[in-house]
Design an enzyme around this catalytic site. Structure first.
Site, short mmCIF file in Angstrom:
data_model
loop_
_atom_site.label_atom_id
_atom_site.label_comp_id
_atom_site.label_asym_id
_atom_site.label_seq_id
_atom_site.Cartn_x
_atom_site.Cartn_y
_atom_site.Cartn_z
N ASP A 298 0.90 -1.16 0.00
CA ASP A 298 0.00 0.00 0.00
C ASP A 298 0.94 1.20 0.00
OD1 ASP A 298 -1.46 2.21 0.78
OD2 ASP A 298 -2.11 1.38 2.70
N GLU A 316 -3.41 4.11 -2.79
CA GLU A 316 -3.88 3.75 -1.44
C GLU A 316 -5.39 3.94 -1.31
OE1 GLU A 316 -2.51 6.09 2.17
OE2 GLU A 316 -2.51 4.06 3.01
N GLU A 317 -5.86 5.08 -1.76
CA GLU A 317 -7.30 5.36 -1.60
C GLU A 317 -8.14 4.37 -2.39
OE1 GLU A 317 -5.08 7.78 -2.43
OE2 GLU A 317 -5.20 9.37 -0.89
N1 AR6 Z 1 -0.73 -1.50 -8.93
C1 AR6 Z 1 0.54 -1.19 -9.28
N2 AR6 Z 1 0.99 0.07 -9.39
C2 AR6 Z 1 0.13 1.07 -9.16
C3 AR6 Z 1 -1.21 0.84 -8.82
C4 AR6 Z 1 -1.63 -0.52 -8.69
N3 AR6 Z 1 -2.90 -0.84 -8.36
N4 AR6 Z 1 -1.82 2.02 -8.66
C5 AR6 Z 1 -0.89 2.95 -8.90
N5 AR6 Z 1 0.30 2.40 -9.21
P1 AR6 Z 1 0.69 6.82 -5.62
P2 AR6 Z 1 2.81 7.66 -3.75
C6 AR6 Z 1 1.58 3.10 -9.53
O1 AR6 Z 1 0.77 8.15 -6.25
O2 AR6 Z 1 3.59 8.46 -4.73
C7 AR6 Z 1 -1.94 8.70 -1.56
O3 AR6 Z 1 -2.74 9.84 -1.39
C8 AR6 Z 1 1.41 4.31 -10.44
O4 AR6 Z 1 2.53 4.37 -11.29
O5 AR6 Z 1 -0.61 6.38 -5.08
O6 AR6 Z 1 3.56 6.80 -2.78
C9 AR6 Z 1 -1.42 8.20 -0.24
O7 AR6 Z 1 -2.39 8.30 0.78
C10 AR6 Z 1 1.44 5.46 -9.45
O8 AR6 Z 1 1.85 6.66 -10.04
O9 AR6 Z 1 1.78 6.64 -4.43
C11 AR6 Z 1 -0.27 9.10 -0.01
O10 AR6 Z 1 -0.68 10.33 0.55
C12 AR6 Z 1 2.45 4.96 -8.45
O11 AR6 Z 1 2.13 3.57 -8.33
C13 AR6 Z 1 0.28 9.33 -1.40
O12 AR6 Z 1 -0.81 9.07 -2.28
C14 AR6 Z 1 2.43 5.64 -7.13
O13 AR6 Z 1 1.13 5.69 -6.62
C15 AR6 Z 1 1.38 8.37 -1.72
O14 AR6 Z 1 1.91 8.68 -2.97
#
Ligand code: AR6
Length: 536
Positions: A298, A316-317
Site C-alpha cells: 500500500d 492507497e485510496e
Molecule cells: N498496482 C501497481 N501500481 C500502481 C497501482 C496498482 N494498483 N496504482 C498505482 N500504481 P501513488 P505515492 C503506480 O501516487 O507516490 C496517496 O494519497 C502508479 O505508477 O498512489 O507513494 C497516499 O495516501 C502510481 O503513479 O503513491 C499518499 O498520501 C504509483 O504507483 C500518497 O498518495 C504511485 O502511486 C502516496 O503517494
C-alpha cells in the site's frame, strides 16, 4: 530497443513464493499482551465468531478508542430552565438514527443532531449531489428505504458486537488487533453516521490530532455545482454503499488483523553483503490482481488511508475503497514514524473498478474468492509504508533520505525470523513515485536492495510503463551477474550523488543506471542506454 512489446520480464511469476502455499502453519490464535483479539478465538467457517467478552465492558481512556456507546460519552444540553446539563450522547444517537431518514437532507440533519458543533462547518453537498444527480430516484429510494435502516441497525449493535476496548496502535509500540469482519462493519457503520467522539476537531492540540480522521463527514463534502470533487465522491459512495449492501445481505464470517510494527534493529546498509533476489517485472498487472498471495504494497500516507475519505483517489485510496474494511485502521492507528509500518491481513475485496484518479469508476460488485487462513482471514496481506515526499531528484540521494526509505521498506519486508523459503514475494511498484514525486528507477533499486536484505523475491508492477520494466529487469540481471551486494550499491549511490548530482554545473548529465553500468565497466550494457538523457 523495441520495448513496445514487453509485458513482463525476469522470472516467471509461477516461480515466486505465494501464500498460503509457501507459508508455515499458523500457531493457534491466542490473545496476548502483543495481540488483542476482539472475539472468542474459535473460528468456524461460515459463522461470525462471537465477540469477547460476552457483555460490553466500557473503557474510556487515552489508550483506547473512545467508543460512541460509552456511558462517558456525554453531550451538553440546555434543560427547561436554561441550565447546562449533560446527556448520554449514545442515547441521543440511538433516538436520532431511529427516526425516519428518507433522504440525504434527513441524513444530514440526523448527523448534525449529535454533532451540533459542526453545523456550520461541515458541508454535505457531495452527499446531496450523489442522491439527486448521480443515482436515479428509484435507487435513492431503495437506499433510504431498504439499506439505510439496516446500516442504522448495524451501527446501533455496537455495544453488543464490540464488547472489548480497542487499544490504540501507538507510535513505537508493536501490537496486533484482530477483529471480526462483522465488528468492522459495525464500526464502519458508526463511522458512516459520524458517531465517533473527539474525532472531529482539527486543532493541532486536540486529542486525536496524530490520528487520521474516521467519521465519514469529509466523504459527504462536495460543491453545489458540477465538479470533479463531486464525481470522485460519487464513485467512492458507490464503493461504500456496495460494501454495506453486501454485509447487510449476508453477515461476513471472517476476521482481519492489523499489526503495527516498529523496528529498532535496522541494517547497516553499507556493510550488507547480501546479493539480489529473484525479480519479476510486470507492465500491465496490478498489485491487487497479479500480486495474489504476495505481500502487497500500500503506497501509504503516514496517516493511514491518506485521502480516502477526502479528495484522494490514487493507489492507497483506491485499495481502501475496493476493500473498505481497511478504513477501520484509521480508527486506531497513530501516524507512522520512519521506522514503522502497518500490516493488514484478511481484508476482503468487495468492489471492482476501472480508471485511476479522476477517471476512477466503481465497476460493480466483486466476489473475492481468496481462501481464508486458520484464523478466518483472507490470504491477502497488505503492507502500508509511507514514502517521503520529494520535489527534486537530488534530495532523494541525500544519505539520510536513502537510508530513511531503505529502513522504511525494511520495516515492512523483513520476515521477523521466518525462514526465507516461507516468505511470500513482495508485490510492489512505483512506491512514492506518483503523488509523492519520487524517482522510479531509484525507488526500484532501493526496493531490490531491501528485498535482498530480507531474502525475499520481488514482483514489480510498472503500471503500464514498458521501458521502466525493461530497465529495471536489465539492471537487476546485471547486478546479479556482477555479484553486486547491497553494501556495494549503497556506496555506488553515494558516489553518484557526489560525482554526478553535486557537479551538475557540467553540461552533461549521466542518469543513475548509465552511471552504475559505467562504474562496473560493463561497456556493452552502458552502450545500450541513451547516454545523456535526464535521470528517470
Ligand atoms: N498496482 C501497481 N501500481 C500502481 C497501482 C496498482 N494498483 N496504482 C498505482 N500504481 P501513488 P505515492 C503506480 O501516487 O507516490 C496517496 O494519497 C502508479 O505508477 O498512489 O507513494 C497516499 O495516501 C502510481 O503513479 O503513491 C499518499 O498520501 C504509483 O504507483 C500518497 O498518495 C504511485 O502511486 C502516496 O503517494
Amino acid at each position: 530497443k523495441d520495448v513496445t512489446r514487453i509485458e513482463w520480464r525476469g522470472v516467471d511469476p509461477s516461480e515466486l513464493n505465494r501464500a498460503p502455499a509457501c507459508c508455515r502453519p499458523l500457531p493457534q490464535l491466542q490473545p496476548s499482551h502483543e495481540h488483542t483479539v476482539l472475539f472468542r478465538p474459535h473460528v468456524r467457517s461460515g459463522t461470525p465468531p462471537r465477540p469477547y467478552p460476552d457483555a460490553y465492558r466500557d473503557t474510556w481512556d487515552a489508550n483506547h478508542v473512545r467508543m460512541p456507546c460509552s456511558e462517558e460519552n456525554l453531550y451538553p444540553v440546555d434543560d427547561k430552565n436554561g441550565q447546562k446539563k449533560v446527556q448520554s450522547r449514545w442515547e441521543l444517537i440511538e433516538s436520532t438514527l431511529q427516526n425516519p431518514i428518507k433522504n440525504s437532507w434527513d441524513l444530514e440533519e440526523a448527523i448534525l443532531t449529535y454533532n451540533a458543533r459542526y453545523c456550520s462547518k461541515w458541508n454535505f453537498a457531495g452527499l446531496h449531489h450523489f442522491f439527486t444527480e448521480e443515482i436515479d430516484r428509484k435507487e435513492s429510494r431503495h437506499f433510504f428505504d431498504q439499506l439505510l435502516p439496516k446500516m442504522v441497525q448495524m451501527a446501533l449493535m455496537l455495544p453488543k458486537v464490540c464488547t472489548q476496548a480497542i487499544p490504540l496502535l501507538r507510535r513505537q509500540e508493536s501490537h496486533t488487533i484482530t477483529l471480526t469482519q462483522l465488528q468492522i462493519a459495525c464500526l464502519l457503520a458508526n463511522a458512516f453516521f459520524c458517531t465517533f467522539p473527539r474525532r472531529n476537531a482539527q486543532q493541532k492540540k486536540s486529542e486525536y490530532s496524530r490520528f487520521p480522521d474516521i467519521n465519514f463527514n469529509r466523504l459527504f463534502e462536495g460543491s453545489t455545482k458540477k465538479s470533479s470533487t463531486n464525481v470522485r465522491k460519487a464513485e467512492k459512495m458507490r464503493c461504500i454503499i456496495n460494501y454495506f449492501r453486501r454485509v447487510a445481505l449476508k453477515a461476513p464470517s471472517g476476521t482481519v488483523s492489523f499489526t503495527r510494527r516498529a523496528v529498532t534493529a535496522l541494517p547497516s546498509w553499507d556493510k550488507s553483503n547480501k546479493t539480489l533476489t529473484k525479480f519479476h517485472g510486470n507492465v500491465y498487472g496490478t498489485i491487487e490482481d497479479q500480486g495474489e498471495g504476495m505481500l502487497q504494497l500500500d503506497f501509504a500516507n503516514m496517516y493511514i488511508g491518506g485521502g480516502v475519505l477526502g479528495h484522494g483517489l490514487v493507489q492507497e485510496e483506491i485499495r481502501f475503497m475496493i476493500c473498505p474494511e481497511l478504513i477501520v485502521s484509521r480508527l486506531f492507528t497513530e501516524v507512522l514514524d520512519a521506522n514503522e509500518c502497518l500490516l493488514m491481513k484478511g481484508a476482503e475485496r468487495f468492489s471492482d473498478y476501472t480508471g485511476y484518479a479522476s477517471t476512477f469508476r466503481w465497476n460493480g460488485d466483486y466476489k473475492d474468492v481468496i481462501p481464508r487462513d486458520a484464523w478466518g482471514r483472507k490470504e491477502t496481506e497488505i503492507l502500508a509504508i509511507d514514502a517521503l515526499v520529494f520535489r527534486r531528484l537530488e534530495d532523494q540521494f541525500k544519505p539520510q533520505s536513502l537510508k530513511r526509505e531503505l529502513n522504511k521498506a525494511f520495516c515492512g519486508f523483513y520476515g521477523d525470523g521466518t525462514p526465507a523459503v516461507n516468505l511470500p514475494a513482495v508485490a510492489t511498484g512505483n512506491w512514492g513515485c506518483g503523488a509523492f514525486g519520487g524517482d522510479a528507477r531509484l525507488k526500484g533499486l532501493l526496493q531490490m536492495m531491501v528485498a535482498a536484505e530480507c531474502q525475499r523475491d520481488l514482483a514489480y508492477f510498472t503500471f503500464g510503463d514498458q521501458r521502466l520494466c525493461y530497465e529495471l529487469h536489465k539492471m537487476n540481471e546485471f547486478l546479479v551477474s556482477q555479484g553486486v551486494s547491497v553494501g556495494d550499491l549503497w556506496l555506488v549511490l553515494q558516489r553518484y550523488r557526489e560525482e554526478v548530482l553535486q557537479r551538475k554545473a557540467k553540461k552533461s548529465f549521466t542518469n543513475l543506471y548509465t552511471y552504475i553500468y559505467q562504474v562496473y565497466n560493463d561497456f556493452e550494457s552502458s552502450t545500450d542506454e541513451e547516454e545523456e538523457e535526464g535521470a528517470g
